[in-house]
Design a protein around this motif. Structure first.
Motif, PDB file in Angstrom:
ATOM      1  N   TYR A  83       6.504 -13.517   8.554  1.00  0.00           N
ATOM      2  CA  TYR A  83       7.316 -14.534   9.201  1.00  0.00           C
ATOM      3  C   TYR A  83       7.604 -15.692   8.250  1.00  0.00           C
ATOM      4  CZ  TYR A  83       5.346 -12.312  13.415  1.00  0.00           C
ATOM      5  OH  TYR A  83       4.959 -11.415  14.377  1.00  0.00           O
ATOM      6  N   THR A  84       8.711 -16.383   8.510  1.00  0.00           N
ATOM      7  CA  THR A  84       8.935 -17.681   7.888  1.00  0.00           C
ATOM      8  C   THR A  84       8.165 -18.702   8.730  1.00  0.00           C
ATOM      9  OG1 THR A  84      10.869 -18.226   9.219  1.00  0.00           O
ATOM     10  CG2 THR A  84      11.277 -17.018   7.152  1.00  0.00           C
ATOM     11  N   PRO A  85       7.929 -19.895   8.206  1.00  0.00           N
ATOM     12  CA  PRO A  85       7.241 -20.912   9.013  1.00  0.00           C
ATOM     13  C   PRO A  85       7.949 -21.211  10.338  1.00  0.00           C
ATOM     14  CG  PRO A  85       7.144 -21.529   6.722  1.00  0.00           C
ATOM     15  CD  PRO A  85       8.061 -20.327   6.808  1.00  0.00           C
ATOM     16  N   ASP A  86       9.271 -21.263  10.335  1.00  0.00           N
ATOM     17  CA  ASP A  86      10.009 -21.537  11.576  1.00  0.00           C
ATOM     18  C   ASP A  86       9.843 -20.393  12.579  1.00  0.00           C
ATOM     19  OD1 ASP A  86      10.900 -24.000  10.668  1.00  0.00           O
ATOM     20  OD2 ASP A  86      12.868 -23.238  10.028  1.00  0.00           O
ATOM     21  N   GLU A  87       9.903 -19.159  12.104  1.00  0.00           N
ATOM     22  CA  GLU A  87       9.704 -18.006  12.993  1.00  0.00           C
ATOM     23  C   GLU A  87       8.296 -18.023  13.582  1.00  0.00           C
ATOM     24  OE1 GLU A  87      12.664 -14.884  10.653  1.00  0.00           O
ATOM     25  OE2 GLU A  87      10.515 -14.923  10.204  1.00  0.00           O
ATOM     26  N   TRP A  88       7.316 -18.336  12.739  1.00  0.00           N
ATOM     27  CA  TRP A  88       5.931 -18.373  13.196  1.00  0.00           C
ATOM     28  C   TRP A  88       5.731 -19.476  14.237  1.00  0.00           C
ATOM     29  CZ3 TRP A  88       2.153 -15.261  13.679  1.00  0.00           C
ATOM     30  CH2 TRP A  88       0.858 -15.722  13.869  1.00  0.00           C
ATOM     31  N   ALA A  89       6.365 -20.620  14.026  1.00  0.00           N
ATOM     32  CA  ALA A  89       6.256 -21.716  14.983  1.00  0.00           C
ATOM     33  C   ALA A  89       6.816 -21.299  16.346  1.00  0.00           C
ATOM     34  CB  ALA A  89       6.987 -22.954  14.464  1.00  0.00           C
ATOM     35  N   ALA A  90       7.857 -20.482  16.338  1.00  0.00           N
ATOM     36  CA  ALA A  90       8.458 -20.020  17.591  1.00  0.00           C
ATOM     37  C   ALA A  90       7.677 -18.870  18.218  1.00  0.00           C
ATOM     38  CB  ALA A  90       9.907 -19.585  17.338  1.00  0.00           C
ATOM     39  N   THR A  91       7.048 -18.041  17.381  1.00  0.00           N
ATOM     40  CA  THR A  91       6.352 -16.844  17.863  1.00  0.00           C
ATOM     41  C   THR A  91       4.876 -17.129  18.106  1.00  0.00           C
ATOM     42  OG1 THR A  91       7.858 -15.467  16.588  1.00  0.00           O
ATOM     43  CG2 THR A  91       5.838 -14.437  17.320  1.00  0.00           C
ATOM     44  N   GLY A  92       4.191 -17.599  17.076  1.00  0.00           N
ATOM     45  CA  GLY A  92       2.797 -17.991  17.183  1.00  0.00           C
ATOM     46  C   GLY A  92       1.768 -16.885  17.227  1.00  0.00           C
ATOM     47  N   ALA A  93       2.195 -15.639  17.311  1.00  0.00           N
ATOM     48  CA  ALA A  93       1.223 -14.540  17.345  1.00  0.00           C
ATOM     49  C   ALA A  93       1.894 -13.235  16.961  1.00  0.00           C
ATOM     50  CB  ALA A  93       0.609 -14.409  18.729  1.00  0.00           C
ATOM     51  N   ALA A  94       1.166 -12.422  16.239  1.00  0.00           N
ATOM     52  CA  ALA A  94       1.663 -11.086  15.883  1.00  0.00           C
ATOM     53  C   ALA A  94       1.391 -10.151  17.056  1.00  0.00           C
ATOM     54  CB  ALA A  94       0.960 -10.586  14.628  1.00  0.00           C
ATOM     55  N   PRO A  95       2.165  -9.094  17.188  1.00  0.00           N
ATOM     56  CA  PRO A  95       1.932  -8.145  18.279  1.00  0.00           C
ATOM     57  C   PRO A  95       0.621  -7.383  18.092  1.00  0.00           C
ATOM     58  CG  PRO A  95       3.625  -7.319  16.797  1.00  0.00           C
ATOM     59  CD  PRO A  95       3.292  -8.714  16.350  1.00  0.00           C
ATOM     60  N   ASP A  96       0.084  -6.878  19.192  1.00  0.00           N
ATOM     61  CA  ASP A  96      -1.114  -6.049  19.128  1.00  0.00           C
ATOM     62  C   ASP A  96      -0.792  -4.732  18.441  1.00  0.00           C
ATOM     63  OD1 ASP A  96      -2.668  -7.909  20.480  1.00  0.00           O
ATOM     64  OD2 ASP A  96      -2.243  -7.025  22.440  1.00  0.00           O
ATOM     65  N   SER A  97      -1.781  -4.169  17.791  1.00  0.00           N
ATOM     66  CA  SER A  97      -1.618  -2.872  17.147  1.00  0.00           C
ATOM     67  C   SER A  97      -1.780  -1.762  18.174  1.00  0.00           C
ATOM     68  CB  SER A  97      -2.652  -2.688  16.039  1.00  0.00           C
ATOM     69  OG  SER A  97      -2.455  -3.644  15.032  1.00  0.00           O
ATOM     70  N   PRO A  98      -1.052  -0.669  18.010  1.00  0.00           N
ATOM     71  CA  PRO A  98      -1.214   0.465  18.927  1.00  0.00           C
ATOM     72  C   PRO A  98      -2.537   1.185  18.646  1.00  0.00           C
ATOM     73  CG  PRO A  98       0.298   1.030  17.170  1.00  0.00           C
ATOM     74  CD  PRO A  98      -0.031  -0.432  17.001  1.00  0.00           C
ATOM     75  N   LEU A  99      -3.021   1.912  19.618  1.00  0.00           N
ATOM     76  CA  LEU A  99      -4.222   2.719  19.423  1.00  0.00           C
ATOM     77  C   LEU A  99      -3.896   3.928  18.558  1.00  0.00           C
ATOM     78  CD1 LEU A  99      -5.748   2.690  23.007  1.00  0.00           C
ATOM     79  CD2 LEU A  99      -6.414   1.309  21.040  1.00  0.00           C
ATOM     80  N   CYS A 100      -4.854   4.345  17.778  1.00  0.00           N
ATOM     81  CA  CYS A 100      -4.690   5.527  16.940  1.00  0.00           C
ATOM     82  C   CYS A 100      -4.807   6.770  17.813  1.00  0.00           C
ATOM     83  CB  CYS A 100      -5.764   5.543  15.847  1.00  0.00           C
ATOM     84  SG  CYS A 100      -5.728   7.012  14.826  1.00  0.00           S
ATOM     85  N   ALA A 101      -3.921   7.727  17.628  1.00  0.00           N
ATOM     86  CA  ALA A 101      -3.940   8.947  18.428  1.00  0.00           C
ATOM     87  C   ALA A 101      -5.194   9.780  18.180  1.00  0.00           C
ATOM     88  CB  ALA A 101      -2.694   9.781  18.133  1.00  0.00           C
ATOM     89  N   GLY A 102      -5.822   9.636  17.036  1.00  0.00           N
ATOM     90  CA  GLY A 102      -6.986  10.453  16.706  1.00  0.00           C
ATOM     91  C   GLY A 102      -8.301   9.798  17.050  1.00  0.00           C
ATOM     92  N   LYS A 103      -8.293   8.677  17.737  1.00  0.00           N
ATOM     93  CA  LYS A 103      -9.527   7.938  18.019  1.00  0.00           C
ATOM     94  C   LYS A 103      -9.636   7.658  19.505  1.00  0.00           C
ATOM     95  CE  LYS A 103     -13.077   5.221  17.046  1.00  0.00           C
ATOM     96  NZ  LYS A 103     -14.300   5.617  16.493  1.00  0.00           N
ATOM     97  N   ASN A 104     -10.750   7.977  20.084  1.00  0.00           N
ATOM     98  CA  ASN A 104     -11.006   7.645  21.491  1.00  0.00           C
ATOM     99  C   ASN A 104     -11.798   6.349  21.550  1.00  0.00           C
ATOM    100  OD1 ASN A 104      -9.813  10.022  22.393  1.00  0.00           O
ATOM    101  ND2 ASN A 104     -11.686  11.171  22.053  1.00  0.00           N
ATOM    102  N   ILE A 105     -11.222   5.345  22.173  1.00  0.00           N
ATOM    103  CA  ILE A 105     -11.894   4.043  22.291  1.00  0.00           C
ATOM    104  C   ILE A 105     -12.302   3.825  23.731  1.00  0.00           C
ATOM    105  CG2 ILE A 105     -11.632   1.562  22.021  1.00  0.00           C
ATOM    106  CD1 ILE A 105      -9.850   2.088  19.652  1.00  0.00           C
TER     107      ILE A 105
END
Length: 105
Positions: A83-105
């Motif tokens: 992100y640029t600083p302006d984008e980060w100020a508007a967003t403030g958080a990265a999206p969650d990562s998806p679960l791995c198909a090969g791992k049971n959590i």
């Protein structure tokens, strides 16, 4: 030096105003204690201004290159949220990562 520390050091060339690196290896199949193969990177930098996401990722890959498995390193997957600083100020958080198909959590 750990892979995470090396990557953080390499990324300083982008003069980030925010950098968060999460080792997500434990969420993937084949995990063992201390494995550093899957990371989520959230990075904020003026260096990304005027660049599309692909160009931003290319900048990060250029710096991380020696650590990637294709170059003999240990990083198999690197999720990049740049992100640029302006984008980060508007967003403030990265999206969650998806679960791995090969791992049971």
């Amino acid at each position: 030096m750990s892979t995470a520390d090396q990557l953080t050091e390499y990324l300083q060339d982008l003069n980030p105003t925010h950098l968060a690196l999460e080792n997500e290896s434990m969420q993937h199949a084949g995990y063992f204690e201390g494995k550093e193969s899957h990371f989520k990177l959230t990075i904020v930098s003026d260096a990304f201004a005027g660049k599309r996401p692909v160009a931003r990722h290319q900048q990060v890959y250029a710096l991380a290159g020696p650590l990637l498995t294709s170059a003999g390193g240990t990083i198999h997957a690197l999720a990049i949220h740049a992100y640029t600083p302006d984008e980060w100020a508007a967003t403030g958080a990265a999206p969650d990562s998806p679960l791995c198909a090969g791992k049971n959590i």
